[in-house]
Design an enzyme around this catalytic site. Structure first.
Site, PDB file in Angstrom:
ATOM      1  N   ASP A 190      35.100  61.757  -5.916  1.00 49.81           N
ATOM      2  CA  ASP A 190      33.636  61.653  -5.818  1.00 49.81           C
ATOM      3  C   ASP A 190      33.049  63.055  -5.835  1.00 49.81           C
ATOM      4  O   ASP A 190      33.665  64.002  -5.335  1.00 49.81           O
ATOM      5  CB  ASP A 190      33.247  60.934  -4.519  1.00 49.81           C
ATOM      6  CG  ASP A 190      31.861  60.304  -4.598  1.00 49.81           C
ATOM      7  OD1 ASP A 190      31.775  59.058  -4.579  1.00 49.81           O
ATOM      8  OD2 ASP A 190      30.868  61.050  -4.692  1.00 49.81           O
TER       9      ASP A 190
ATOM     10  N   THR B 183      24.880  52.448 -10.847  1.00 52.88           N
ATOM     11  CA  THR B 183      24.075  52.198 -12.056  1.00 52.88           C
ATOM     12  C   THR B 183      22.719  51.686 -11.582  1.00 52.88           C
ATOM     13  O   THR B 183      22.386  50.508 -11.768  1.00 52.88           O
ATOM     14  CB  THR B 183      24.756  51.177 -12.986  1.00 52.88           C
ATOM     15  OG1 THR B 183      25.141  50.022 -12.206  1.00 52.88           O
ATOM     16  CG2 THR B 183      25.972  51.732 -13.667  1.00 52.88           C
TER      17      THR B 183
ATOM     18  N   ARG C 125      31.145  41.277  -2.156  1.00 53.29           N
ATOM     19  CA  ARG C 125      29.847  41.262  -1.454  1.00 53.29           C
ATOM     20  C   ARG C 125      29.916  42.238  -0.297  1.00 53.29           C
ATOM     21  O   ARG C 125      30.906  42.244   0.443  1.00 53.29           O
ATOM     22  CB  ARG C 125      29.570  39.869  -0.876  1.00 53.29           C
ATOM     23  CG  ARG C 125      29.401  38.789  -1.900  1.00 53.29           C
ATOM     24  CD  ARG C 125      29.579  37.423  -1.257  1.00 53.29           C
ATOM     25  NE  ARG C 125      30.925  37.276  -0.705  1.00 53.29           N
ATOM     26  CZ  ARG C 125      31.338  36.261   0.039  1.00 53.29           C
ATOM     27  NH1 ARG C 125      30.501  35.306   0.367  1.00 53.29           N
ATOM     28  NH2 ARG C 125      32.584  36.193   0.507  1.00 53.29           N
ATOM     29  N   GLU C 126      28.895  43.071  -0.158  1.00 51.79           N
ATOM     30  CA  GLU C 126      28.858  43.955   1.001  1.00 51.79           C
ATOM     31  C   GLU C 126      28.871  43.086   2.253  1.00 51.79           C
ATOM     32  O   GLU C 126      28.289  42.010   2.278  1.00 51.79           O
ATOM     33  CB  GLU C 126      27.610  44.839   0.969  1.00 51.79           C
ATOM     34  CG  GLU C 126      27.724  45.926  -0.073  1.00 51.79           C
ATOM     35  CD  GLU C 126      26.458  46.753  -0.231  1.00 51.79           C
ATOM     36  OE1 GLU C 126      25.641  46.797   0.693  1.00 51.79           O
ATOM     37  OE2 GLU C 126      26.296  47.347  -1.310  1.00 51.79           O
TER      38      GLU C 126
ATOM     39  N   PHE D 187      23.994  29.808  -1.053  1.00 49.20           N
ATOM     40  CA  PHE D 187      22.754  30.444  -1.514  1.00 49.20           C
ATOM     41  C   PHE D 187      21.547  29.526  -1.437  1.00 49.20           C
ATOM     42  O   PHE D 187      20.661  29.583  -2.276  1.00 49.20           O
ATOM     43  CB  PHE D 187      22.945  31.013  -2.945  1.00 49.20           C
ATOM     44  CG  PHE D 187      23.502  32.401  -2.895  1.00 49.20           C
ATOM     45  CD1 PHE D 187      24.811  32.616  -2.534  1.00 49.20           C
ATOM     46  CD2 PHE D 187      22.703  33.501  -3.163  1.00 49.20           C
ATOM     47  CE1 PHE D 187      25.329  33.887  -2.428  1.00 49.20           C
ATOM     48  CE2 PHE D 187      23.205  34.782  -3.063  1.00 49.20           C
ATOM     49  CZ  PHE D 187      24.527  34.979  -2.696  1.00 49.20           C
TER      50      PHE D 187
ATOM     51  N   CYS E 262      22.359  45.124  -5.732  1.00 50.98           N
ATOM     52  CA  CYS E 262      22.753  44.431  -6.974  1.00 50.98           C
ATOM     53  C   CYS E 262      21.691  43.510  -7.562  1.00 50.98           C
ATOM     54  O   CYS E 262      21.236  43.748  -8.685  1.00 50.98           O
ATOM     55  CB  CYS E 262      24.044  43.653  -6.740  1.00 50.98           C
ATOM     56  SG  CYS E 262      25.442  44.739  -6.448  1.00 50.98           S
TER      57      CYS E 262
ATOM     58  N   LYS F 194      18.315  45.113  -9.114  1.00 49.24           N
ATOM     59  CA  LYS F 194      18.482  45.942 -10.322  1.00 49.24           C
ATOM     60  C   LYS F 194      19.161  45.149 -11.448  1.00 49.24           C
ATOM     61  O   LYS F 194      18.857  45.357 -12.623  1.00 49.24           O
ATOM     62  CB  LYS F 194      19.265  47.223  -9.995  1.00 49.24           C
ATOM     63  CG  LYS F 194      20.758  47.051  -9.870  1.00 49.24           C
ATOM     64  CD  LYS F 194      21.455  48.388  -9.733  1.00 49.24           C
ATOM     65  CE  LYS F 194      22.947  48.226  -9.492  1.00 49.24           C
ATOM     66  NZ  LYS F 194      23.679  47.616 -10.591  1.00 49.24           N
TER      67      LYS F 194
HETATM   68  P1  NAD Z   1      27.206  53.701  -4.437  1.00 49.15           P
HETATM   69  O1  NAD Z   1      25.904  54.329  -4.704  1.00 49.15           O
HETATM   70  O2  NAD Z   1      27.512  53.214  -3.053  1.00 49.15           O
HETATM   71  O3  NAD Z   1      28.379  54.704  -4.828  1.00 49.15           O
HETATM   72  C1  NAD Z   1      28.426  55.419  -6.005  1.00 49.15           C
HETATM   73  C2  NAD Z   1      29.261  56.665  -5.776  1.00 49.15           C
HETATM   74  O4  NAD Z   1      29.473  57.319  -7.023  1.00 49.15           O
HETATM   75  C3  NAD Z   1      28.597  57.689  -4.848  1.00 49.15           C
HETATM   76  O5  NAD Z   1      29.469  58.016  -3.801  1.00 49.15           O
HETATM   77  C4  NAD Z   1      28.355  58.893  -5.754  1.00 49.15           C
HETATM   78  O6  NAD Z   1      28.453  60.133  -5.099  1.00 49.15           O
HETATM   79  C5  NAD Z   1      29.464  58.719  -6.785  1.00 49.15           C
HETATM   80  N1  NAD Z   1      29.252  59.429  -8.044  1.00 49.15           N
HETATM   81  C6  NAD Z   1      28.116  59.550  -8.780  1.00 49.15           C
HETATM   82  N2  NAD Z   1      28.343  60.275  -9.875  1.00 49.15           N
HETATM   83  C7  NAD Z   1      29.651  60.624  -9.854  1.00 49.15           C
HETATM   84  C8  NAD Z   1      30.487  61.379 -10.729  1.00 49.15           C
HETATM   85  N3  NAD Z   1      30.023  61.906 -11.852  1.00 49.15           N
HETATM   86  N4  NAD Z   1      31.771  61.529 -10.399  1.00 49.15           N
HETATM   87  C9  NAD Z   1      32.252  60.999  -9.262  1.00 49.15           C
HETATM   88  N5  NAD Z   1      31.516  60.280  -8.398  1.00 49.15           N
HETATM   89  C10 NAD Z   1      30.229  60.092  -8.683  1.00 49.15           C
HETATM   90  O7  NAD Z   1      27.330  52.524  -5.486  1.00 49.15           O
HETATM   91  P2  NAD Z   1      28.032  51.092  -5.263  1.00 49.15           P
HETATM   92  O8  NAD Z   1      27.170  50.217  -4.436  1.00 49.15           O
HETATM   93  O9  NAD Z   1      29.442  51.290  -4.874  1.00 49.15           O
HETATM   94  O10 NAD Z   1      27.953  50.525  -6.752  1.00 49.15           O
HETATM   95  C11 NAD Z   1      28.751  51.059  -7.781  1.00 49.15           C
HETATM   96  C12 NAD Z   1      28.683  50.122  -8.975  1.00 49.15           C
HETATM   97  O11 NAD Z   1      29.260  48.858  -8.630  1.00 49.15           O
HETATM   98  C13 NAD Z   1      27.264  49.808  -9.439  1.00 49.15           C
HETATM   99  O12 NAD Z   1      27.260  49.680 -10.830  1.00 49.15           O
HETATM  100  C14 NAD Z   1      26.972  48.467  -8.788  1.00 49.15           C
HETATM  101  O13 NAD Z   1      26.038  47.718  -9.507  1.00 49.15           O
HETATM  102  C15 NAD Z   1      28.328  47.808  -8.852  1.00 49.15           C
HETATM  103  N6  NAD Z   1      28.533  46.791  -7.823  1.00 49.15           N
HETATM  104  C16 NAD Z   1      28.092  47.017  -6.554  1.00 49.15           C
HETATM  105  C17 NAD Z   1      28.335  46.054  -5.576  1.00 49.15           C
HETATM  106  C18 NAD Z   1      27.846  46.265  -4.170  1.00 49.15           C
HETATM  107  O14 NAD Z   1      27.837  45.298  -3.408  1.00 49.15           O
HETATM  108  N7  NAD Z   1      27.464  47.466  -3.781  1.00 49.15           N
HETATM  109  C19 NAD Z   1      29.019  44.874  -5.899  1.00 49.15           C
HETATM  110  C20 NAD Z   1      29.472  44.699  -7.203  1.00 49.15           C
HETATM  111  C21 NAD Z   1      29.223  45.663  -8.155  1.00 49.15           C
END
Ligand code: NAD
Length: 471
Positions: A56, A112, A182-183, A280, A291, A294
Site C-alpha cells: 500500500d 474505485t 460485506r463490511e 434486504f 459500494c 458508487k
Molecule cells: P479502501 O479505500 O478501504 O482501500 C483502498 C486502499 O488502496 C487504500 O489503503 C489506499 O491507500 C490503497 N491504494 C491506493 N492507491 C494505491 C496504489 N497505487 N498502490 C497501492 N495501494 C494503493 O477501499 P476498499 O473499501 O477496500 O475497496 C477497494 C475496492 O474493492 C473498491 O473497488 C471497492 O468498490 C471494492 N469492494 C469494496 C467492498 C467493501 O465492502 N469495502 C466490497 C467489495 C468490493
C-alpha cells in the site's frame, strides 16, 4: 497376494502427498491496496496457505500493520492477520514496485470511488497499472482486478500495457475477480463465499487463480468462470440488485407509514415467497457505504454510455437520496406535534450510530451524514455516539459533540435518532435514558428497538414504516 506395506509407511506416503498437493497449489501473491478488501483478501489468501505480500502507498497504514495494528474495525480481522504474520505467510510493504516485481500473481484491490460525474474514478487502478507496466520484465504476470471496475476495464488494462508500455501480450494475463464480502462480516464472507467469480482473457491464468481458491471451492463455494466483461458486470448487477431491493422495501415502508401498515410484517409476507427471500427487506434510512452508492451510479453511467435505458437503477439512486431525509422529516413532524413550530434551531439532537451499518467503522455515504447535515442546516446542536466510527466522522464533522458512551451522548437531548443498527443498541436501558433526556422523543430509523420498550419508558416516537402507536 495381499500387500504387506506397513501402516506407518502408508501414513507417511499419505502425509507426503498432502504436503506435495499443498506445495503444488499454493502460490506467491501480491495484493495491492490494503483497505477493507485488500487487507481481508490478503489475510484470507494467507489463511488458505498462500504466501502473501500486501502493498500500500499509505506508509502509516503499512507501519501499523507491521506492528500488528489493524487500521480498520472488522470483526475477526485482527486475529486472522496476527495468525498469518506469525506463520510467516503474510507480510506488508509500502514499496509497491518491489511487491509487483516480487510475485507473478498481482491482485489489485485499490479504491474505485465515485467521480464528480458519477462514473467510477479509476485513477488508483491506473496508477497501479502504471507501476506494473514499468515493472514487467521477463516473467509472466497475472493481473487480477479485485477492485470493482467498470465493464471493459480489464480490456483497457491489456490495451494500456501493450500500447503505452510496449509489454508483449504473452507476458501478462488479465483476470477479473470481483469481491462480494460485506463490511462487518468480511472475514467470514471471504472464507465462506457464496460464489467465486472469475473472468479472464486466458484460460491458463484462470486455472491458476482457481487454484488459489481451491480450498474454498472444496468447502462448497460455487465457481463461475466467464469472460472479463461478464465478470465485471456481475459485480455491478449484484450491488444494483441489492440496492434496488432495499430501496423497494424503503418505499413500501413510506407508504405503510401513511396507511398504518407494518413493514416488518409486509417483509415477512413477501420474503416468505422463495422467489423474493427475506434478505434486504429491512426498511431504514436508505443505503450507504463504500459500494452501493458508487456502484449504482457507475452502473447507470455505463448503461447511459451505451445508450441503454437503465432507469430502474436511476430511480433507485433518487429514491435512496430521498430516504436519507426521512428521519429528520419525521423528527420535525414530531416536534410540530409537540411544540407547533417544528423548528429544530437550538434543539439538542443525539445521534446514536454513525457508521453506514453496524459492525463497521466505515462512514462512506452513511445516512448519518445526511441526517447530521440536515440537522446542522436547521440550526440544531448535534451530539453523537458510535461504537467504532467516531474517529472517521470527526474528520468530516469536527465541530459536533462526540461521546464514548451512548448514555452521555443522550444527556439533556431534545430528541434521539438511531441511525445505525449496532447490536448493542438493542440492550440500551431506555428507562434510564428517559431520566437523562430533556424530552422523550425518539426516531428509531433502523427499526431495532422494541416499540413496547420505548412506549413503556414514556417515549414519543416513530420508526420507518411501523405501526407504532406512541406518536
Ligand atoms: P479502501 O479505500 O478501504 O482501500 C483502498 C486502499 O488502496 C487504500 O489503503 C489506499 O491507500 C490503497 N491504494 C491506493 N492507491 C494505491 C496504489 N497505487 N498502490 C497501492 N495501494 C494503493 O477501499 P476498499 O473499501 O477496500 O475497496 C477497494 C475496492 O474493492 C473498491 O473497488 C471497492 O468498490 C471494492 N469492494 C469494496 C467492498 C467493501 O465492502 N469495502 C466490497 C467489495 C468490493
Amino acid at each position: 497376494m495381499i500387500s504387506t506395506v506397513p501402516y506407518h509407511v502408508c501414513l507417511m506416503i499419505q502425509i507426503m502427498l498432502i504436503i506435495f498437493h499443498g506445495l503444488l497449489y499454493t502460490h506467491n501473491i501480491t495484493v495491492i491496496g490494503t483497505g477493507y478488501v485488500g487487507l481481508v483478501s490478503g489475510a484470507g489468501f494467507a489463511e488458505l496457505g498462500h504466501q502473501v505480500l500486501c502493498a500500500d502507498i499509505d506508509t502509516q497504514k503499512i507501519e501499523q500493520l507491521k506492528q500488528g495494528i489493524i487500521p480498520i474495525y472488522e470483526p475477526g480481522l485482527d486475529a486472522l492477520v496476527a495468525k498469518n504474520i506469525a506463520t510467516g505467510l503474510l507480510s506488508f510493504t509500502n514499496d509497491v514496485q518491489n511487491a509487483v516485481l516480487k510475485n507473478d500473481i498481482l491482485f489489485i484491490a485499490v479504491g474505485t470511488p465515485m467521480s464528480d460525474e458519477g462514473k467510477a474514478d479509476l485513477q488508483y487502478v491506473y496508477n497501479v497499472v502504471d507501476t506494473i507496466g514499468k515493472s514487467i520484465k521477463n516473467t509472466h504476470k497475472i493481473i487480477v482486478t479485485k477492485s470493482t471496475v467498470p465493464v471493459n476495464t480489464g480490456k483497457e488494462i491489456r490495451s494500456m500495457l501493450e500500447k503505452e508500455y510496449s509489454i508483449p501480450p504473452h507476458l501478462f494475463s488479465v483476470v477479473s475477480n470481483p469481491e462480494f464480502l460485506r463490511e462487518g462480516s468480511a472475514v467470514e464472507d471471504f472464507l465462506n463465499p457464496d460464489r467465486i467469480v472469475l473472468g479472464a482473457d486466458n484460460t491458463q491464468a484462470l486455472s491458476i487463480i482457481k487454484e488459489i481458491y481451491q480450498p474454498l471451492l472444496d468447502k462448497g463455494s460455487i465457481l463461475i468462470t466467464t469472460n472479463l466483461q461478464t465478470s465485471e458486470l456481475i459485480k455491478y448487477a449484484a450491488n444494483a440488485m441489492l440496492a434496488l431491493k432495499l430501496t423497494f422495501i424503503n418505499q413500501i415502508a413510506n407508504l405503510a407509514d401513511k396507511v398504518s401498515a407494518d413493514t416488518k410484517i409486509i417483509a415477512q409476507g413477501i420474503g416468505s415467497d422463495k422467489r423474493i427471500g427475506y434478505y434486504f427487506l429491512n426498511a431504514g434510512p436508505g443505503y450507504g457505504g463504500s459500494c452501493f452508492p458508487k456502484d449504482t451510479q457507475a452502473l447507470w453511467y455505463i448503461a447511459h454510455q451505451h445508450n441503454v435505458p437503465l432507469e430502474i437503477v436511476k430511480a433507485t439512486i433518487i429514491a435512496n437520496e430521498y430516504q436519507k431525509t426521512v428521519p429528520v422529516q419525521k423528527l420535525k413532524k414530531l416536534f410540530k406535534k409537540k411544540d407547533v413550530s417544528g423548528n429544530l434551531r437550538g434543539k439538542k439532537i443525539a445521534i446514536l450510530g454513525l457508521a453506514f451499518k453496524g459492525n463497521t467503522d466505515d462512514i462512506r455515504y452513511s445516512p448519518a451524514i445526511t441526517i447530521i447535515e440536515q440537522l446542522l442546516l436547521e440550526g440544531a446542536i448535534v451530539t453523537a455516539y458510535d461504537e467504532a466510527a467516531i474517529k472517521n466522522m470527526k474528520a468530516l464533522f469536527p465541530d459536533i459533540l462526540y461521546f464514548d458512551c451512548p448514555y452521555e451522548a443522550v444527556k439533556n437531548s431534545d430528541a434521539i435518532i438511531i441511525a445505525t443498527e449496532w447490536e448493542s443498541f438493542k440492550s440500551l436501558d431506555f428507562d434510564y435514558i428517559a431520566t437523562l433526556v430533556k424530552t422523550k422523543i425518539i426516531i428509531d430509523a433502523r427499526n431495532i428497538i422494541d416499540p413496547q420498550i420505548l412506549k413503556g419508558a414514556g417515549f414519543f416516537g416513530d420508526a420507518i414504516g411501523q405501526t407504532y402507536n406512541y406518536n
